[in-house]
Design a protein around this motif. Structure first.
Motif, short mmCIF file in Angstrom:
data_model
loop_
_atom_site.label_atom_id
_atom_site.label_comp_id
_atom_site.label_asym_id
_atom_site.label_seq_id
_atom_site.Cartn_x
_atom_site.Cartn_y
_atom_site.Cartn_z
N TYR B 26 19.35 11.06 47.34
CA TYR B 26 18.92 11.86 46.83
C TYR B 26 19.65 11.89 45.41
N MET B 32 13.94 13.36 47.28
CA MET B 32 14.21 14.12 48.70
C MET B 32 13.98 13.13 49.91
N LEU B 34 12.57 12.98 53.38
CA LEU B 34 12.72 13.80 54.45
C LEU B 34 12.12 12.88 55.64
N LEU B 81 6.93 5.92 45.78
CA LEU B 81 7.92 7.11 45.12
C LEU B 81 8.35 6.74 43.41
N GLU B 95 10.19 17.57 42.81
CA GLU B 95 10.99 17.85 43.75
C GLU B 95 9.71 17.77 44.94
N ILE B 99 9.01 15.86 48.29
CA ILE B 99 9.26 16.46 50.23
C ILE B 99 7.79 16.09 50.26
N LEU B 227 20.56 16.94 56.25
CA LEU B 227 20.03 16.98 55.07
C LEU B 227 20.91 18.15 54.45
N ILE B 231 23.82 19.15 52.27
CA ILE B 231 23.89 19.66 51.12
C ILE B 231 25.90 21.33 51.29
N VAL B 235 26.04 17.55 47.65
CA VAL B 235 24.90 16.85 46.83
C VAL B 235 25.42 15.44 46.44
#
Lengths: 248, 289, 331
Positions: B26, B32, B34, B81, B95, B99, B227, B231, B235
């Protein structure tokens, strides 16, 4: 109570400071702006002008110092609250609402800002302002199809739509070609004639000379001069801030 | 108390590697991811397969599994990506797109693993003998896994802070545009960081599988915890992620053993909410400008 | 919420009339079948309400909420816990209030921050609530299961959902023409501008998220009688959250009724896949996500709009060409 109420400052900045980590972008700056005044905020690149504007509009929170609008403290309050108090602004890099029509862009200012109108009232305000900035009849246009100066006009109309007590223009004249620049200067002159209080950050010196009553000069975050435009621009410290020291 | 601390640190050690993997993906590649937890689950099954068919020690298995994950993640970044990075008009759109795309990858990976291994739980015996530390018994496999995780984390730290390419990657994390201006190949560094992040997560999966019961659909829970750690740590901050991971591991273990094992997620969320409300820039992050 | 224009435009009136007629036709379905098709239609109606309520918030703000399962479960539990003591409509109201309250708390914690924080927070929310409910039930009550015995048949639930759909559509329409709706469109365009024109962006987002979450809670409440036996894993099924996201995005979030275009085909497809290939459901959802991102980034509605625009442009080009030809001949 002041003896001459018309000269009471609408905006007072007292020792405003903004530090990003170790870098002090605005270093204990103080100045007042009186009602109806058009003040130029100038200085070389990186001198902290835009940061100063961001402190006033609430985009940034000052590290210390106070900023008051008509006697009420606004520093430390969120941007939306300051906007409702009557501060409106344009942005250095134009910010248009891309998926909305020109009319809706302007209505955004009328509906939520200082004036807080709604429905047909907001629509009337927006139509009148589009007319005023030279976009008459373009209300239904999608903003994607508009030119750069039209975007600038639209942004100004949006700021005016809230009928602000203080208007902040961040390099509103930058990037315009000579003929557009003339139109732009004329537009600001009209606003001034209406009695609007304006602070403009600007690099276009001709505009500063022909429009402003007064200018505040910043360099490296510090206010180095404040006063009559013609006088201030010839002061040695201002000249050296722009051109560098002789021995540099 | 000592037991909680040590068990918590072991758990936190595995979380740390996943979270560091995620923070690289990230922070540097701006994705990001997932689906990162699926790297971990793939690696669990990989280590299980290597151990049960070829009798390859899972700690050594990392040497096979991590490179495979590296290549796989590199390909995913380049083919799935990067097109999203190129088409995004702003950070917000990237973003949302990343996601959604990585949710897609997550479900596809889960679907494939469900077909391959079914929904059942797996575990295997590796070094499952006790070892006594300060008067309490721990599984040897846990302690070995922690040691290996610490070794990998240290190697990564040296790479990022004391090599030329590591510095380039950190530069991209700070400012991709400026990094491009000083002749860093940003697209390549992004792909590299994404792949490295995937490899780290896979390594942690292989280590985790030695002492943890795993199944095909547990990846999401690990992704979520990772995640939250990212945070909490800030980050892109590797050191912050490690400390936050240990903190979370200890908190979870403490809640599980002192209050109720059914409330570990509640403990995670409690920490998360505290961070969001009081230090959204991360425990060690500076106030955003 | 004073309307932007007090009047209803002719187009809106036409849509309302058409919508009412469609609902009336849909409501007659139980007269023809109370088996497979009613069951399928009930699922469609359920996801229509869920996805429309989701779009109410996520459409303008672009925040991806995965909290649907949590709100849904809270609604279900509100009914399951109180069905023996309180009247059903009151319990539905409780479900609304409880879900809206949870939405408010989540919103306050996350909506000041960027979208990533919000997604992560909502990703585990259903699981969190499930854990807490299970823990509370095992520690303070006798066992985790709850029976919901009512006189409601699938037909009744179906009608309730249709009525709810109507309410959600009307609410969405009212919100869109209110100050709040206008504020959210501005926020979706540029949050910085929104703040500087005087919008309390956090408050607006939290408010709308509460409305959206509340409706999702009502759906859960209405569905409780269908479950008959409610347990935490079935009430807080995280797949609901993902299915809501994928169907809404598949349809498109630009218009209030656009999610319909995703819900109808996907519910039918998913029903078939679950029946005949139960091990492939994850794959189908995964592929659907990829399809939305790479092939239909603005959903079916966006695709239809593009086709229309293309056709229009094509027609204009044709006309211009003919004009040019005519001129050439004339000269």
């Amino acid at each position: 109570m002041s003896a001459t109420p018309s000269l009471a400052p609408i905006l007072s900045i007292d020792g405003a400071r903004k530090a990003f980590g170790g870098l002090v972008a605005v270093n204990d700056v103080s100045f007042d702006v009186r009602e109806g005044e058009l003040v130029g905020l100038i200085g070389p690149n990186g001198s902290g002008k835009t940061t100063m504007l961001n402190l006033i509009s609430g985009a940034l929170r000052p590290t210390s110092g106070t900023i008051s609008l008509a006697g009420a403290r606004i520093s430390g309050r969120p941007a939306h609250a300051i906007a409702r108090q009557g501060v409106a602004r344009t942005f250095q890099l134009v910010r248009i609402l891309p998926s909305m029509t020109a009319l809706e862009n302007v209505m955004a200012g009328a509906v939520f800002g200082h004036a807080r109108t709604w429905g047909d009232d907001a629509r009337h305000v927006a139509v009148a302002l589009l007319d005023r900035v030279g976009l008459a009849g373009r209300g239904d246009a999608m903003t994607g199809a508009m030119t750069y100066i039209d975007h600038k006009r639209l942004e100004l109309a949006r700021a005016l739509a809230s009928n602000p007590r203080l208007l902040l223009l961040d390099e509103w004249l930058a990037g315009l070609n000579p003929s557009e620049l003339k139109l732009g200067i004329e537009l600001i002159r009209e606003l001034r004639a209406d009695g609007r209080t304006i602070i403009m950050v600007e690099h276009v010196m001709d505009a500063i000379r022909s429009l402003c009553d007064r200018c505040v000069v910043m360099s490296s975050g510090v206010k180095i001069a404040d006063g009559d435009v013609a006088d201030v621009l010839t002061r040695p410290e201002v000249v050296s801030a722009y051109l560098g020291d002789d021995d540099a | 108390m000592m037991e909680i601390l040590i068990t918590g640190i072991v758990l936190g050690g595995t979380y740390a590697l996943i979270a560091v993997g995620l923070t690289l993906q990230y922070g540097v590649a701006r994705i990001m991811n997932l689906a990162n937890g699926e790297n971990l689950v793939f690696a669990c099954f990989g280590a299980f397969w290597l151990w049960s068919t070829l009798a390859i020690n899972p700690v050594l298995g990392v040497i096979f599994i991590a490179p495979v994950a590296f290549v796989l993640n590199w390909l995913i970044y380049v083919y799935a990506l990067r097109p999203l990075v190129n088409r995004a008009r702003n950070r917000g759109q990237l973003e949302v797109d990343s996601i959604l795309a990585t949710f897609g990858l997550m479900f596809i990976a889960q679907g494939v693993m469900l077909l391959g291994f079914g929904g059942g739980y797996y575990n295997y015996n590796f070094l499952s003998e006790p070892i006594t530390i300060l008067g309490a018994n721990y599984g040897l496999n846990r302690i070995v896994a922690l040691g290996a995780a610490a070794f990998i984390a240290a190697a990564l730290y040296l790479f990022l802070n004391h090599t030329r390419y590591g510095t380039a990657i950190r530069a991209v994390a700070v400012d991709p545009t400026a990094a491009g201006l000083v002749a860093i190949d940003v697209p390549r560094a992004s792909a590299f960081a994404f792949a490295l992040g995937g490899a780290l997560t896979a390594a942690s999966g292989a280590l985790l599988s030695t002492f943890y019961t795993f199944n095909a659909s547990m990846g999401t829970l690990f992704t979520m915890k990772a995640l939250i750690i990212v945070i909490m740590g800030g980050v892109g901050d590797v050191r912050g992620a490690v400390i936050a991971a240990l903190l979370l591991g200890i908190t979870e273990t403490a809640v599980a053993s002192l209050i109720d094992p059914g409330l570990t997620l509640a403990a995670t969320y409690a920490l998360f909410i505290l961070v969001l409300l009081f230090r959204p820039q991360g425990i060690f992050g500076r106030h955003p400008a | 919420m004073t309307p932007l224009l007090a009047t209803v435009t002719r187009k809106e009136a036409r849509i309302a009339l058409f919508g009412a007629a469609a609902l009336a036709v849909a409501a007659t379905l139980p007269l023809f079948d109370t088996g497979f098709y009613l069951s399928l239609a009930l699922n469609v109606a359920m996801y229509v309400v869920l996805c429309t309520a989701w779009t109410l918030f996520s459409g303008p703000t672009h925040y991806i909420s995965l909290a649907s399962a949590a709100f849904f479960g809270i609604g279900t539990y509100s009914v399951a816990l109180g069905i023996d003591t309180l009247p059903f409509p009151l319990l539905v109201a409780v479900g609304f209030v409880a879900s809206a309250a949870l939405a408010g708390l989540v919103g306050i914690a996350t909506l000041r921050l960027s979208g990533v924080y919000f997604v992560i927070f909502t990703l585990g929310l259903a699981e969190l609530v499930r854990q807490v409910v299970t823990w509370a039930q095992t520690n303070f009550t006798h066992g985790v299961g709850l029976y919901v015995f009512t006189d409601f048949t699938e037909t009744h639930i179906y009608w309730m959902l249709l009525a709810l759909a109507a309410i959600v559509y009307v609410t969405g329409w009212l919100v869109n023409r209110s100050r709040l709706g206008f504020a959210l469109r501005i926020i979706g365009n540029d949050e910085t501008v929104a703040r500087h024109v005087g919008i309390d962006t956090a408050r607006a987002k939290v408010l709308l998220f509460m409305i959206s979450g509340g409706f999702i809670g009502i759906v859960g409440a209405c569905l409780a009688p269908r479950f008959a036996y409610v347990e935490p894993p079935s009430a807080f099924n995280p797949m609901i959250s993902f299915q809501v996201v994928i169907m809404a995005l598949l349809g498109g979030t630009g218009r209030l009724w656009a999610p319909l275009l995703g819900v109808i085909p996907f519910t039918i497809l998913f029903d078939q896949v679950s029946a005949y290939f139960p091990n492939h459901t994850s794959l189908v959802i995964g592929i659907a996500f990829m399809a939305v991102v790479y092939l239909l980034p603005r959903g079916v509605i966006g695709f239809v709009d593009d086709m229309r625009r293309l056709k229009k442009r094509f027609r204009i080009v044709l006309v211009e060409d003919e004009g040019a030809l005519g001129k050439e001949r004339a000269s």
